[in-house]
Scaffold this motif. Structure first.
Motif, short mmCIF file in Angstrom:
data_model
loop_
_atom_site.label_atom_id
_atom_site.label_comp_id
_atom_site.label_asym_id
_atom_site.label_seq_id
_atom_site.Cartn_x
_atom_site.Cartn_y
_atom_site.Cartn_z
N GLY A 53 0.83 -1.20 0.00
CA GLY A 53 0.00 0.00 0.00
C GLY A 53 0.86 1.24 0.00
O GLY A 53 2.07 1.19 -0.22
N GLY A 54 0.23 2.39 0.26
CA GLY A 54 0.94 3.66 0.18
C GLY A 54 1.39 3.92 -1.24
O GLY A 54 0.62 3.73 -2.19
N ASN A 55 2.65 4.33 -1.40
CA ASN A 55 3.18 4.54 -2.74
C ASN A 55 3.93 3.31 -3.24
O ASN A 55 3.55 2.70 -4.25
CB ASN A 55 4.12 5.75 -2.77
CG ASN A 55 4.76 5.98 -4.13
OD1 ASN A 55 5.80 5.40 -4.44
ND2 ASN A 55 4.14 6.83 -4.94
N SER A 56 4.97 2.90 -2.52
CA SER A 56 5.77 1.74 -2.92
C SER A 56 6.74 1.38 -1.81
O SER A 56 6.94 2.15 -0.85
CB SER A 56 6.56 2.04 -4.21
OG SER A 56 7.43 3.15 -4.02
N ILE A 57 7.32 0.20 -1.92
CA ILE A 57 8.39 -0.25 -1.03
C ILE A 57 9.55 -0.74 -1.89
O ILE A 57 9.40 -0.91 -3.10
CB ILE A 57 7.93 -1.38 -0.09
CG1 ILE A 57 7.63 -2.64 -0.91
CG2 ILE A 57 6.73 -0.96 0.76
CD1 ILE A 57 7.55 -3.91 -0.08
N ASP A 58 10.68 -0.97 -1.27
CA ASP A 58 11.80 -1.62 -1.95
C ASP A 58 12.09 -2.96 -1.28
O ASP A 58 12.19 -3.03 -0.05
CB ASP A 58 13.07 -0.75 -1.88
CG ASP A 58 13.00 0.46 -2.78
OD1 ASP A 58 12.32 0.39 -3.82
OD2 ASP A 58 13.62 1.49 -2.43
N GLN A 59 12.20 -3.99 -2.10
CA GLN A 59 12.66 -5.29 -1.61
C GLN A 59 14.18 -5.30 -1.78
O GLN A 59 14.69 -5.05 -2.88
CB GLN A 59 12.00 -6.41 -2.40
CG GLN A 59 12.21 -7.79 -1.79
CD GLN A 59 11.44 -8.88 -2.54
OE1 GLN A 59 10.79 -8.62 -3.56
NE2 GLN A 59 11.50 -10.10 -2.04
N ILE A 60 14.89 -5.54 -0.68
CA ILE A 60 16.35 -5.37 -0.64
C ILE A 60 17.04 -6.72 -0.60
O ILE A 60 16.62 -7.62 0.13
CB ILE A 60 16.77 -4.56 0.61
CG1 ILE A 60 16.00 -3.23 0.69
CG2 ILE A 60 18.27 -4.33 0.61
CD1 ILE A 60 16.29 -2.25 -0.39
N ARG A 61 18.13 -6.84 -1.36
CA ARG A 61 18.94 -8.05 -1.29
C ARG A 61 20.41 -7.73 -0.98
O ARG A 61 20.88 -7.99 0.11
CB ARG A 61 18.84 -8.88 -2.59
CG ARG A 61 19.56 -10.23 -2.46
CD ARG A 61 19.29 -11.14 -3.64
NE ARG A 61 19.96 -12.43 -3.46
CZ ARG A 61 19.42 -13.49 -2.86
NH1 ARG A 61 18.19 -13.42 -2.35
NH2 ARG A 61 20.09 -14.63 -2.75
N ASP A 62 21.13 -7.16 -1.92
CA ASP A 62 22.58 -6.97 -1.76
C ASP A 62 22.96 -5.58 -1.26
O ASP A 62 24.15 -5.30 -1.08
CB ASP A 62 23.29 -7.24 -3.09
CG ASP A 62 23.17 -8.68 -3.53
OD1 ASP A 62 23.02 -9.55 -2.64
OD2 ASP A 62 23.22 -8.95 -4.74
N GLY A 69 18.33 -14.49 6.76
CA GLY A 69 18.16 -14.88 5.37
C GLY A 69 18.98 -14.00 4.44
O GLY A 69 20.08 -13.58 4.77
N ALA A 70 18.40 -13.69 3.27
CA ALA A 70 19.13 -12.92 2.26
C ALA A 70 18.44 -11.63 1.87
O ALA A 70 19.04 -10.80 1.19
CB ALA A 70 19.34 -13.79 1.01
N GLN A 71 17.16 -11.47 2.28
CA GLN A 71 16.40 -10.31 1.81
C GLN A 71 15.64 -9.64 2.96
O GLN A 71 15.35 -10.25 3.98
CB GLN A 71 15.42 -10.74 0.70
CG GLN A 71 16.13 -11.32 -0.51
CD GLN A 71 15.21 -11.67 -1.67
OE1 GLN A 71 15.68 -11.89 -2.78
NE2 GLN A 71 13.91 -11.73 -1.43
N SER A 72 15.32 -8.37 2.74
CA SER A 72 14.54 -7.58 3.69
C SER A 72 13.79 -6.53 2.87
O SER A 72 13.79 -6.59 1.65
CB SER A 72 15.44 -6.94 4.75
OG SER A 72 16.42 -6.13 4.15
N ILE A 73 13.16 -5.56 3.54
CA ILE A 73 12.49 -4.50 2.78
C ILE A 73 12.80 -3.13 3.37
O ILE A 73 13.17 -3.00 4.54
CB ILE A 73 10.96 -4.69 2.71
CG1 ILE A 73 10.32 -4.53 4.09
CG2 ILE A 73 10.59 -5.99 2.05
CD1 ILE A 73 8.79 -4.40 4.02
N ASP A 74 12.64 -2.11 2.53
CA ASP A 74 12.63 -0.71 2.93
C ASP A 74 11.19 -0.24 2.75
O ASP A 74 10.63 -0.33 1.64
CB ASP A 74 13.58 0.10 2.05
CG ASP A 74 13.60 1.60 2.37
OD1 ASP A 74 12.84 2.03 3.26
OD2 ASP A 74 14.38 2.32 1.73
#
Length: 208
Positions: A53-62, A69-74
């Motif tokens: 929701g909102g505008n957008s998020i970023d899915q983070i890896r490197d 694990g290997a991934q998270s979000i902003d």
């Protein structure tokens, strides 16, 4: 046989075992991405289990080191965003809700805030420290929450300025079932003749 009401709750059969994580994709490992990050716009179904929701998020890896694990979000993609999930729950059952949060390293210590909502309950969190790509300084949060219905909404929403593209980092979200306690009024103990033993069951005849 004689029967007497028990004052204390008793553990009864439940839909999922104690300790089961009923959340889907709490580590944001699906979908697997490559490179530093991928932007996920509101309405995208690419982040398995979650509604954006909102505008957008970023899915983070490197880009930075995840909490697990290997991934998270902003939570702030191009602008502040949000994620939500309808979690399958059992009415009256309690769960351990936990997650880890930080903030985008490029904020340089500028506070980043978000709201976590479970059902009708909202709590705000602000990361005020510094983070770096190699050491995010993840903060662990753990709460005991209770479900009021067969599905409960869990959401995380950025509270940052409308033009902000750097927000809270989020990872390792889980909702783990605690032992399910029946209401005391549904429990009875039946004494068995001469043995002193008690047979415990539900007054309503349901499985216990």
């Amino acid at each position: 046989a004689n029967s007497a009401a028990l004052a204390a709750p008793a553990v009864v059969a439940a839909a999922v075992a104690t300790g089961t994580d009923v959340l889907v994709n709490g580590g944001f490992e699906a979908q697997v991405i490559s490179g530093n990050s991928v932007n996920r716009n509101a309405g995208s179904s690419a982040l398995t289990g979650w509604t954006i929701g909102g505008n957008s998020i970023d899915q983070i890896r490197d880009f930075w080191a995840p909490a697990e694990g290997a991934q998270s979000i902003d939570l702030d993609g191009d602008k502040p965003g949000a994620i939500s999930q309808m979690v399958a729950t059992e009415p009256g059952r309690s769960y351990t809700l936990s997650f880890k949060y930080s903030a985008h390293p490029d904020l340089g210590g500028t506070p980043a805030s978000m709201a976590m909502k479970w059902g009708a309950t909202t709590e705000n969190f602000t990361f005020t420290g510094k983070s770096s790509k190699s050491d995010m300084g993840w903060i662990t949060v753990e709460r005991t929450v209770t479900a009021a219905s067969a599905s409960t909404e869990l959401s995380f929403t950025s509270l940052n300025g409308k033009n902000n593209k750097y927000g809270n980092a989020l990872d390792a979200v889980s909702v783990k079932a605690l032992p399910y306690l029946a209401a005391p009024s549904l429990i009875r103990a039946v004494a068995t003749g001469g043995t002193g033993a008690l047979l415990i069951g539900r007054i309503d005849g349901a499985a216990s």
